[in-house]
Design an enzyme around this catalytic site. Structure first.
Site, PDB file in Angstrom:
ATOM      1  CG  ASN A 162      -1.767   1.204   1.371  1.00 17.56           C
ATOM      2  OD1 ASN A 162      -1.892   1.979   0.429  1.00 17.56           O
ATOM      3  ND2 ASN A 162      -2.372   1.390   2.543  1.00 17.56           N
ATOM      4  CE  LYS A 220      -0.243   3.455   4.688  1.00 15.58           C
ATOM      5  NZ  LYS A 220      -0.212   3.643   6.137  1.00 15.58           N
ATOM      6  CG  HIS A 229      -6.064   2.165   5.315  1.00 19.94           C
ATOM      7  ND1 HIS A 229      -5.589   3.160   6.140  1.00 19.94           N
ATOM      8  CD2 HIS A 229      -5.061   1.267   5.184  1.00 19.94           C
ATOM      9  CE1 HIS A 229      -4.342   2.869   6.485  1.00 19.94           C
ATOM     10  NE2 HIS A 229      -4.000   1.721   5.924  1.00 19.94           N
ATOM     11  CD  GLU A 283      -2.985   5.827   6.625  1.00 23.43           C
ATOM     12  OE1 GLU A 283      -2.962   5.763   5.382  1.00 23.43           O
ATOM     13  OE2 GLU A 283      -2.081   5.359   7.348  1.00 23.43           O
ATOM     14  CD  GLU A 285      -3.854  -2.237   7.886  1.00 20.42           C
ATOM     15  OE1 GLU A 285      -2.684  -2.405   7.543  1.00 20.42           O
ATOM     16  OE2 GLU A 285      -4.518  -1.242   7.565  1.00 20.42           O
ATOM     17  N   GLY A 336       2.041   2.613  10.973  1.00 15.69           N
ATOM     18  CA  GLY A 336       3.021   3.680  10.781  1.00 15.69           C
ATOM     19  C   GLY A 336       3.734   4.115  12.045  1.00 15.69           C
ATOM     20  CB  SER A 356       4.636  -1.323  12.608  1.00 11.76           C
ATOM     21  OG  SER A 356       4.271   0.029  12.791  1.00 11.76           O
TER      22      SER A 356
HETATM   23  P1  PGA Z   1       2.499   0.562   7.903  1.00 10.86           P
HETATM   24  O1  PGA Z   1       1.057   0.782   7.251  1.00 10.86           O
HETATM   25  O2  PGA Z   1       3.039  -0.719   7.362  1.00 10.86           O
HETATM   26  O3  PGA Z   1       3.289   1.769   7.473  1.00 10.86           O
HETATM   27  O4  PGA Z   1       2.290   0.498   9.375  1.00 10.86           O
HETATM   28  C1  PGA Z   1       0.175  -0.280   7.111  1.00 10.86           C
HETATM   29  C2  PGA Z   1      -1.108   0.201   6.493  1.00 10.86           C
HETATM   30  O5  PGA Z   1      -1.464   1.355   6.674  1.00 10.86           O
HETATM   31  O6  PGA Z   1      -1.802  -0.546   5.817  1.00 10.86           O
END
Ligand code: PGA
Length: 269
Positions: A19, A21, A110, A112, A184, A190, A230
């Site tokens: 992903n 983003k 997601h 976000e 998640e 992140g 992460s």
């Molecule tokens: P990350 O993001 O691996 O940077 O923690 C995962 C995600 O948002 O799907």
């Protein structure tokens, strides 16, 4: 019911999802990133790699890189879509358009999107319906916030999200595409503060149990449940070892050497 069994496309390969983003900033960088990743990932057998770039790079990812792949392990995904196929909805991208572009998977719900764009379970359920109607495969994200990081509270949130988003699908139509559910925990995204395999396993078992209650059994058993938050090359294989069917990777998918190590380590499991 029995007829539906025949139309389900069972896919139990490990799935590793990149992903990207809102990255990178240019098409050239996107192309280079994918080229680097592809160079390092060879001879993988039971693994699929889904590249999920920003919308504007979807044609490049598809045309210049993925279609040249002989292995058939590379897929293209989108990070979001709208809940209608067309109409007066300025700024939106529909699932029909994505399908026309060769996209097979769509990330949905997601955190976000929930946090910055106010997406609710109701909105996500509407999107799920039209994604499935277009025979695209949803990657549905669920997970608790930092405040809810306690076993009983985690279960409550996961239960609510699964019920509100998934229960309508048994009513309107049964999916013929793959269903992927990404656990998640929001606090792990992140932050570098990944979920321990013990904690993640509890969530995995709980999600499996809930799916059996919400969906017809044959459907719930074919859903791939993956982990995200992460993930890096050190911790990736732990999640596969405890039973997750794949990983949703943000930050580490932008670092070719790190992403390559993750895919290769999971492929060996
Ligand atoms: P990350 O993001 O691996 O940077 O923690 C995962 C995600 O948002 O799907």
């Amino acid at each position: 019911m029995v007829n539906n069994l025949n139309i389900i496309n069972v896919n139990q390969k490990i799935v590793i999802i990149a992903n990207w983003k809102c990255n990178p900033s240019t098409e050239r960088e996107a192309e280079n990133l994918l080229r680097e990743i592809k160079k390092g990932i060879k001879k993988i057998r039971n693994t699929e790699v889904i590249i999920v770039p920003p919308f504007v790079y979807l044609p490049v990812v598809r045309d210049k890189i993925l279609l040249k792949s002989k292995e058939g392990i590379w897929k293209v995904g989108a990070q979001n879509c709208f809940w209608e196929n067309s109409g007066a909805f300025t700024g939106e991208i529909s699932p029909l358009m994505l399908k026309e572009l060769g996209v097979e998977y769509v990330i949905l719900g997601h955190s976000e999107r929930r946090i910055y764009f106010g997406e609710t379970d109701e909105v996500i359920a509407k999107k799920l319906k039209v994604i499935l109607e277009n025979k695209l495969s949803p990657i549905l994200c669920i997970g608790e916030t930092k405040e809810g990081r306690e076993e009983k509270k985690i279960e409550k949130v996961l239960k609510r999200q699964l019920k509100e988003i998934l229960s309508p699908i048994s009513r309107f139509s049964l999916p013929t595409s793959d269903l992927v559910i990404a656990y998640e925990p929001i606090w792990a995204i992140g932050t570098g503060d990944f979920c321990s395999p013990d904690e993640a396993k509890k969530a995995l078992l709980f999600i499996k149990k809930e799916l059996i209650e919400i969906l017809p059994r044959y459907l719930s058993q074919n859903i791939r449940i993956i982990y995200g938050g992460s993930v890096d090359s050190e911790n990736a294989k732990n999640y596969i070892n405890i039973g997750f069917k794949g990983l949703l990777i943000g930050g580490a998918s932008l670092i070719p050497q790190e992403f390559i190590k993750i895919v290769n380590s999971c492929n060996l499991q």
